[in-house]
Scaffold this active site. Structure first.
Site, PDB file in Angstrom:
ATOM      1  CG  HIS A 319      -1.636   1.306   1.556  1.00 33.93           C
ATOM      2  ND1 HIS A 319      -1.187   2.323   2.421  1.00 33.93           N
ATOM      3  CD2 HIS A 319      -2.541   1.811   0.754  1.00 33.93           C
ATOM      4  CE1 HIS A 319      -2.092   3.344   2.356  1.00 33.93           C
ATOM      5  NE2 HIS A 319      -2.732   3.231   1.483  1.00 33.93           N
ATOM      6  CG  ASN A 320      -0.494   5.299   0.029  1.00 34.17           C
ATOM      7  OD1 ASN A 320      -0.992   4.851  -0.981  1.00 34.17           O
ATOM      8  ND2 ASN A 320      -0.977   5.846   1.082  1.00 34.17           N
ATOM      9  CD  GLU A 349      -2.284   2.641  -3.380  1.00 32.28           C
ATOM     10  OE1 GLU A 349      -1.674   2.185  -2.399  1.00 32.28           O
ATOM     11  OE2 GLU A 349      -2.893   3.397  -3.642  1.00 32.28           O
ATOM     12  CG  ASP A 351      -1.143   7.091  -4.030  1.00 31.00           C
ATOM     13  OD1 ASP A 351      -1.683   6.132  -4.488  1.00 31.00           O
ATOM     14  OD2 ASP A 351      -1.302   7.358  -2.991  1.00 31.00           O
ATOM     15  CG  HIS A 366      -0.541   9.788   0.934  1.00 31.88           C
ATOM     16  ND1 HIS A 366      -0.608   9.653   2.372  1.00 31.88           N
ATOM     17  CD2 HIS A 366      -1.727   9.590   0.243  1.00 31.88           C
ATOM     18  CE1 HIS A 366      -1.628   9.093   2.438  1.00 31.88           C
ATOM     19  NE2 HIS A 366      -2.652   9.153   1.386  1.00 31.88           N
ATOM     20  CD  GLU A 400      -4.751   7.078  -4.475  1.00 32.51           C
ATOM     21  OE1 GLU A 400      -4.525   6.145  -3.859  1.00 32.51           O
ATOM     22  OE2 GLU A 400      -4.807   8.311  -4.122  1.00 32.51           O
TER      23      GLU A 400
END
Ligand SMILES: [Ca+2]
Length: 892
Positions: A319-320, A349, A351, A366, A400
């Protein structure tokens, strides 16, 4: 993970062999960007780097030796298993300082400097990374060293050495590097010390002599010290050491003649052998050998069938990925992508946000936090380089995408195409068109491929032609987005001030966030968000073709890169079943996923047979803590994304899970979670028809070298799995009396009478100092446990081998045989049956959902019940819950 494949597995793992170049060594200039004046003022020759085997034996462990360019010409030793990567070429560190470049004679080099550079990357985890920089005299040397070092360092057998090799490694290291410490430890244990003549050979015997006679098989054969006949040894191996779960035809028990061969291998005195007897000590040597590792090598090897659809596997997911610390103010790092992929992760991931510089380079960060930005292109380059170094199986890039600039999105797509090249899967495989009812391709069919998960905009003239899958044209997002002249750049906010955010890049969902205290993390669940599909304010009114309506961002360039992993707003399990599109997947924040799990457990498992689901941490985990992945593995969720920078218990379980199957990042789900004709309830409390439950019995016999302090130590056991199988702190031994070197417990074993779904269960064995300080642990999936008398070498929190500390255990794993009478009693006395079903389920999950801070309740009671529990193996739900309440005391 799932049952053994038909036929025996031909082991592909091979022990390390070191090519001559590495043994003989090569000359390198070692440099650092921060060099002392002394360095520059000292005449020097390139230092010799070589791989040292500590003895003439064939043991597969090595230290890398190189000298520092200093007056003293000190030699440094580096444990080869601590090397995470070895790089040459573009991704190496290059000398920046003019003086240093001059010294390395960079100006006169033939060819490109990076092709001569070798960067060795080490570190205890994925965040704290050290780079060792070398420059070779020849390009070929840099290439060979980089390749060979990586192959040696990532050898799975080297990370799972047998006990004997561990001991030798430890002895060599200790006595050569830190004699004083060893002597102090010995002194603490009232053992002779301060003997400078201790040679390696002597010390090995010395360490062996510390293993009490108790460990010898004598206690299996009655009279201590008596000789063991070949027949007795055969019986011992077949009855105690052989895994009774194995098929007897494929894995037949040993015949006496085979035992004889084994005994010859470990026997020094052949005259005794001829008489059909061994001599004391043989058994001990046998127990520390390769034959007796607690993990059979085939479990470490890539041995699971990789030809099922992607949805049939648990996929190691991050995640992230870019964050090295907290979710709000941590630094972002390109290196994290490398580290996470090298660790076997298969879903990272990204973003993405619009870059604000004149170059218009998209960035990764983020959004709306103080986290730093990294360059999108560099991340793609890092992924391209590391994606298949550890595992050949497919990588999923979870985008994302907040880039509200068609130009920059086009750039992103172009980088993916040009940098990944053929590895990027753009068109669906012929056999697996994007149609309703067609399963996903298998990891095997996608070997070496990179798949992109990004929202996909479907045009009326979509390339998918006449496939009628409700790819209805949406009200053209791109245009809408271009009309949005307010750039949603992530970083233009000031703490404490309200800001506007274009949630999910849908122009209709701008929200105003007020009084967000970025640093303290007072940010509400909206920022959870993160992900694409978790917005609740967009309820569907129909179950057909509506999901794409929210596909507002992707430009055509990005959309065409998306095929088998198409994010879709989750509507309901029924709706998903009806449209039956395996290429659509949804992301769930952990809280939402938990809700689905509790309300519709069977349906969630069904969904996951066909489609991928991705679970991600809730937004309030600003410290990058992790939820328990086991919760969602129990429901068959594939992409259970964790914060890899935080190696907490959750992440440790994840490391334990994905250490097997060749560290490929894929684990085949249990058969019942895959077969269309079966329905599996993760809340099952009793045996499931068709699944063979196991009875697991663990006796903690003793410990070895748990600490060099004069301190009492104890061992704890946990079982993780289905709610009914999970038992935290199922056993806690007594605390030894100031003996951490060779404590003996020999207490009653703990019996996990009925492990309902052994294929999803893991055993954790952990040692602590009195007072609760963690020493080391090991997490082993129940299917990977080799029953019998075993030394279990412990690992630190980061899953690195501690080499010396070990626990000696006796483990029995058998098929569960129902005790009808006991089951009836248990059923009658089980009050939970009268409790509301949902309440019951959330109670069952308590073990896996408790967080820090919630644990203080009823510790006393738990302790008492825990003891009771460990004695009779009784597992009523209430007792189970109380034990669980005890669970998070030390870690979470
Ligand atoms: Ca994210």
């Amino acid at each position: 993970m799932a049952g053994a494949q038909p036929g025996t597995h031909a082991l592909k793992l091979k022990p390390s062999t070191v090519p001559n170049t590495l043994q003989n060594g090569s000359r390198f200039m070692k440099w650092d960007d921060v060099m002392s004046d002394e360095y520059f003022n000292t005449p020097r020759t390139p230092s010799l780097m070589s791989l040292l085997s500590p003895s003439l034996s064939l043991y597969p462990f090595f230290s890398l030796s190189f000298s520092l360019l200093s007056l003293l010409q000190e030699t440094e030793l580096l444990d080869i298993t601590h090397i995470k990567d070895a790089r040459t070429g573009k991704s190496t560190k290059t000398p920046k300082e003019a003086k240093l470049r001059e010294l390395l004679d960079v100006g006169n080099l033939v060819g490109r400097i990076e092709n001569r550079l070798l960067t060795i990357v080490t570190g205890p985890d994925m965040v704290n990374i050290t780079y060792l920089n070398f420059m070779a005299l020849q390009e070929e040397e840099a290439t060979e060293w980089a390749e060979e070092l990586f192959s040696l360092a990532s050898n799975l057998l080297s990370h799972n050495m047998n006990r004997e090799t561990s001991l030798e490694k430890a002895i060599v290291r200790m006595f050569s590097a830190d004699k004083k410490r060893v002597e102090t430890a010995l002194e603490h244990c009232n053992l002779p010390f301060g003997r400078p003549e201790l040679s390696s050979v002597f010390s090995q015997q010395y360490v062996q002599s510390l293993i009490p006679d108790y460990f010898s098989l004598s206690f299996c054969r009655g009279a201590k010290g008596a000789y063991l006949s070949v027949d007795q040894m055969t019986e011992f191996i077949n009855e105690r050491q052989r895994d009774p779960r194995l098929n007897e035809i494929l894995y037949p028990p040993l015949r006496p003649s085979q035992t004889q061969t084994l005994m010859e291998k470990y026997e020094l005195n052949h005259s005794l052998l001829k008489q059909g007897r061994d001599q004391p000590g043989t058994d001990r040597k046998y127990l520390v050998s390769d034959e007796n590792g607690v993990i059979p090598p085939e479990k470490l090897d890539q041995s699971e069938d990789m030809t099922f659809p992607l949805s049939h596997y648990f996929i190691n997911s991050s995640h992230n990925t870019y964050l090295t610390a907290g979710q709000l103010a941590g630094s972002s790092s390109v290196e994290m992508y490398r580290q996470v992929m090298l660790a076997g992760c298969r879903c990272v991931e990204l973003d993405c946000w619009k870059g604000r510089t004149t170059e218009e380079e998209p960035v990764i960060t983020h959004g709306f936090t103080m986290t730093s930005e990294i360059c999108f292109k560099e991340v793609i380059e890092a992924i391209a380089e590391c994606a298949f170094k550890t595992s050949p199986f497919p990588v999923i890039l979870s985008f994302e995408n907040h880039v509200d600039s068609p130009k920059q999105q086009a750039k992103m797509a172009e980088y993916c195409r040009s940098i990944f090249g053929d590895a990027l899967l753009i068109d669906p495989l012929e056999k697996y068109p994007l149609e309703s009812g067609v399963p996903l391709p298998s990891p095997q069919e996608l070997i070496g491929k990179i798949l992109i998960k990004n929202k996909k905009s479907h045009k009326p003239s979509a390339a998918h032609g006449n496939k009628r899958m409700a790819e209805q044209p949406t009200n053209q997002s791109v245009a809408a987005e271009q009309a949005t002249d307010e750039p949603s750049s992530p970083s233009n906010i000031t703490e404490g001030e309200p800001f506007i955010r274009n949630d999910n890049n849908n122009k209709n969902t701008f929200r105003v966030y007020e009084n967000v205290n970025i640093l303290s993390g007072e940010i509400e669940a909206e920022d959870d968000d993160d992900d694409d599909d978790d917005d609740d304010d967009c309820k569907k009114t129909s179950d057909e073709g509506t999901a794409e309506e929210r596909e507002a961002v992707a430009t055509e360039e990005m959309s065409t890169l998306v095929n088998y992993v198409q994010p879709t707003k989750f509507n309901s399990f029924e709706a998903s079943k009806k449209v039956n599109r395996s290429f659509q997947m949804s992301s769930f924040v952990e809280t939402k996923a938990l809700e689905h799990l509790t309300k519709s457990p069977v349906e969630f498992v069904e969904y996951n047979k066909q489609q991928l689901s991705r679970i991600y941490p809730k937004g309030t985990r600003v410290d990058s803590s992790n939820y328990m992945p086991q919760l969602f593995w129990n429901a068959g969720c594939q992409l259970v994304a964790l914060n890899f920078q935080t190696i907490d218990l959750s992440m440790q379980l994840n490391l334990g899970m994905y250490e097997y199957n060749g560290k490929s990042g894929y684990r085949l789900k249990p058969e019942f979670m895959r077969r269309p004709d079966k329905h599996f309830d993760p809340f099952a409390e009793s045996t499931v028809d068709g699944i063979v439950a196991n009875t697991v019995k663990v006796k903690i016999i003793s410990g070895q070298f748990l600490s060099d302090k004069k301190v009492g130590v104890y061992v704890e056991l946990d079982m993780f799995g289905l709610p009914v199988d999970t038992r935290r702190k199922a056993l806690k031994t007594k605390t030894s009396q100031s003996n951490a070197i060779n404590p003996v417990w020999d207490e009653d074993p703990i019996i996990f009478k009925k492990v309902v779904l052994p294929t999803l269960a893991s055993l954790r064995i952990a040692a602590f100092e009195e007072g609760g300080k963690f020493i080391g642990h090991r997490i082993i999936p129940v299917p990977a446990i080799r029953p019998g008398y075993r030394y279990i070498g412990l690992r630190n929190e980061k899953n690195q081998s501690l080499i010396l500390p070990a626990v000696f255990v006796y483990i029995e794993v058998k098929d569960y045989v129902p005790d009808t009478f006991a089951d009836v009693i248990e059923a009658l006395s089980n009050p939970i049956r009268y409790v509301n079903l949902l309440e019951q389920r959330s109670q069952q999950l308590a073990a896996l959902t408790l967080e820090e801070g919630e644990e203080e309740t009823s510790k006393e009671v738990c302790g008492r019940k825990g003891v009771m529990d460990s004695k009779n193996g009784f597992s009523s739900i209430y007792m189970y819950l109380e034990i669980l309440l005890h669970c998070c005391c030390c870690w979470c």
